[in-house]
Design a protein around this motif. Structure first.
Motif, PDB file in Angstrom:
ATOM      1  N   GLY A  11       0.806  -1.219   0.000  1.00 24.82           N
ATOM      2  CA  GLY A  11       0.000   0.000   0.000  1.00 24.82           C
ATOM      3  C   GLY A  11       0.836   1.264   0.000  1.00 24.82           C
ATOM      4  N   PHE A  12       2.067   1.190  -0.528  1.00 20.43           N
ATOM      5  CA  PHE A  12       2.993   2.318  -0.502  1.00 20.43           C
ATOM      6  C   PHE A  12       3.037   3.034  -1.847  1.00 20.43           C
ATOM      7  CE2 PHE A  12       6.143   0.654   2.946  1.00 20.43           C
ATOM      8  CZ  PHE A  12       5.166   0.846   3.897  1.00 20.43           C
ATOM      9  N   LYS A  13       3.095   4.373  -1.773  1.00 22.61           N
ATOM     10  CA  LYS A  13       3.477   5.171  -2.931  1.00 22.61           C
ATOM     11  C   LYS A  13       4.967   5.477  -2.807  1.00 22.61           C
ATOM     12  CE  LYS A  13      -1.157   7.113  -3.392  1.00 22.61           C
ATOM     13  NZ  LYS A  13      -1.996   8.325  -3.408  1.00 22.61           N
ATOM     14  N   GLN A  14       5.506   6.273  -3.745  1.00 22.95           N
ATOM     15  CA  GLN A  14       6.946   6.522  -3.736  1.00 22.95           C
ATOM     16  C   GLN A  14       7.399   7.182  -2.443  1.00 22.95           C
ATOM     17  OE1 GLN A  14       7.508   7.109  -8.571  1.00 22.95           O
ATOM     18  NE2 GLN A  14       8.255   8.648  -7.179  1.00 22.95           N
ATOM     19  N   GLY A  15       6.664   8.221  -2.017  1.00 20.03           N
ATOM     20  CA  GLY A  15       7.062   8.930  -0.809  1.00 20.03           C
ATOM     21  C   GLY A  15       6.993   8.057   0.429  1.00 20.03           C
ATOM     22  N   GLU A  16       5.988   7.192   0.483  1.00 24.80           N
ATOM     23  CA  GLU A  16       5.841   6.311   1.643  1.00 24.80           C
ATOM     24  C   GLU A  16       6.926   5.242   1.664  1.00 24.80           C
ATOM     25  OE1 GLU A  16       0.981   6.548   2.081  1.00 24.80           O
ATOM     26  OE2 GLU A  16       1.905   5.265   0.556  1.00 24.80           O
ATOM     27  N   SER A  17       7.328   4.766   0.493  1.00 23.57           N
ATOM     28  CA  SER A  17       8.440   3.812   0.442  1.00 23.57           C
ATOM     29  C   SER A  17       9.729   4.468   0.909  1.00 23.57           C
ATOM     30  CB  SER A  17       8.606   3.280  -0.986  1.00 23.57           C
ATOM     31  OG  SER A  17       7.479   2.537  -1.381  1.00 23.57           O
ATOM     32  N   ALA A  18       9.952   5.695   0.460  1.00 22.70           N
ATOM     33  CA  ALA A  18      11.144   6.425   0.902  1.00 22.70           C
ATOM     34  C   ALA A  18      11.128   6.615   2.410  1.00 22.70           C
ATOM     35  CB  ALA A  18      11.221   7.779   0.196  1.00 22.70           C
TER      36      ALA A  18
END
Length: 422
Positions: A15-22
């Motif tokens: 359930g991650f977008k790029q910012g959340e993965s970072a």
């Protein structure tokens, strides 16, 4: 340039977008004493394939966050040259990953010698969420029971204890979301166990936490359960209202998959009220919405039961409630051919509804055989209260509709002890 499909898939599943993965990778790095310098652009380079072998510490963090090797995440080491990786600490990685024992999720955080209070970040949320998956797998096999309910409440307590240490407001909301889902799981266990007062209390609390989390999926989940609880209490008008509330959630309006489930639940409520046309109309809406739903969209484990097979099982309920036993029987057969084997409790419920449809057509031998197979399906586990109640409906109708049939009395004598198994 070829993109990294494996990493993209892992991010979608989490359930991650790029910012959340970072943010998750940086959280791991800071937790182990390094600067968190991963940005949206860094993640974008990973996804596009521009960076095919991240820095050693970043690889370690990625492996810990997603629970698999860098190679499994779609990265490949250089084909030549000295290795640029430092040995991974297996203890460090194990401590970051989820430890699940029995029915409760245990969160283990690597101790750090630091005078600052430990903050709670994305990695903690991931670990807590994974515990929900273990509980839902247990529910699919065994059904709701007090052990599952207690484990879910313990998970909620753990999530709420961490709210005060959240690293950001976003993490606070995620923790509220996790807590809402744990309590909704406890409420569901109480509903399936036919502990209705406890279920009501749990749902009220879960709805409050879902609001605090601003989580429309959790809100939809709670309204879906409210509709089922109202049905068990024979409060059919309230069940219709709960179905409409589920339809009104943001996620049900935005995602046809959830919209389909909300319409299906409303169809059952309309059937119980006796509104045949509204029930059939709602089934039509549910079917149309499910056809529009993307099949591979990642969704939480609590809703993994729903799909074409479950909608067909719900159709069997609706047809039975509005007095069309033949269509109910046909839908039950169709559902049982499609419901996955590991959903034992759901298969047992669909089998009991098949038996009900058959007895309403005076197919006594087939009905009693089908009902008897329920005990084999649930062999080794107590019969959940909701299933016991449905079996009670079957036996009541059996002796009412065919009181002189010898097989009816024999069925009751043979299975009464198993039927009351708790």
């Amino acid at each position: 340039m070829q993109g990294n499909a494996s990493l993209n898939s892992a991010m979608r599943e989490a359930g991650f977008k790029q910012g959340e993965s970072a943010e998750a990778v940086n959280e791991y790095l800071r937790l182990h004493g390094y600067d968190g310098t991963v940005s949206d652009r860094t993640v974008r380079n990973w996804l596009t394939g521009k960076t095919h072998w991240p820095h050693p510490r970043q690889r370690e963090a990625l492996e810990a966050v997603f629970g698999c090797t860098a190679e499994a995440l779609g990265f490949s080491p250089p084909t030549a040259g000295p290795p640029d990786s430092e040995p991974e600490s297996p203890v460090r990685r194990r401590n970051f990953l989820t430890a699940t024992t029995g029915t409760a999720a245990a969160v283990v955080v690597t101790p750090i010698v630091d005078s600052r209070p430990t903050s709670v970040g994305t990695s903690d949320v991931i670990r807590l969420r994974s515990g929900l998956d273990a509980l839902m797998a247990l529910d699919a096999a065994r059904g709701g029971h007090e052990g599952l309910e207690r484990a879910a409440l313990a998970g909620a307590d753990e999530a709420l204890e961490k709210v005060g240490l959240a690293a950001s407001q976003r993490i606070r909301q995620r923790l509220f979301s996790v807590a809402a889902n744990y309590i909704a799981t406890a409420a569901w266990a109480a509903i399936d166990g036919h502990q209705l007062d406890r279920a009501q209390t749990r749902l009220d609390r879960a709805l409050y936490l879902a609001g605090m989390a601003k989580d429309p999926v959790a809100q939809m989940r709670v309204w879906n359960s409210y509709a089922m609880l109202a049905r068990q209490r024979d409060q059919h008008t309230e069940a219709v209202d709960a179905g409409y509330a589920a339809q009104a959630t943001v996620i049900a309006r935005r995602d046809p998959f959830y919209g389909s489930l909300a319409h299906a639940r409303t169809a059952v409520a309309h059937a119980n009220v006796g509104d045949r046309q509204a029930a059939i109309r709602s089934l039509g809406y549910a079917h149309e919405a499910l056809e529009k739903a993307p099949p591979d969209e990642p969704r939480p484990s609590w809703v993994s039961f729903y799909g074409v097979a479950e909608l067909t099982a719900i159709k069997a309920i609706v047809w039975g409630r509005i007095g069309d036993a033949a269509r109910s029987e046909a839908a039950s057969h169709q559902a049982l051919s499609a419901i996955p084997r590991h959903f034992r409790r759901n298969r047992a419920l669909a089998t009991t509804r098949l038996a009900l449809a058959q007895v309403h057509q005076r197919e006594v031998e087939q009905a009693t055989t089908a009902a008897a197979s329920v005990f084999e399906l649930m062999s080794g586990n107590p019969i959940p209260g909701r299933l016991r109640s449905l079996l009670g409906d079957f036996y009541r109708d059996l002796i009412t509709l065919v009181p002189d049939a010898r097989v009816a009395q024999e069925w009751g004598d043979r299975y009464r002890s198993e039927w009351s198994r708790a």
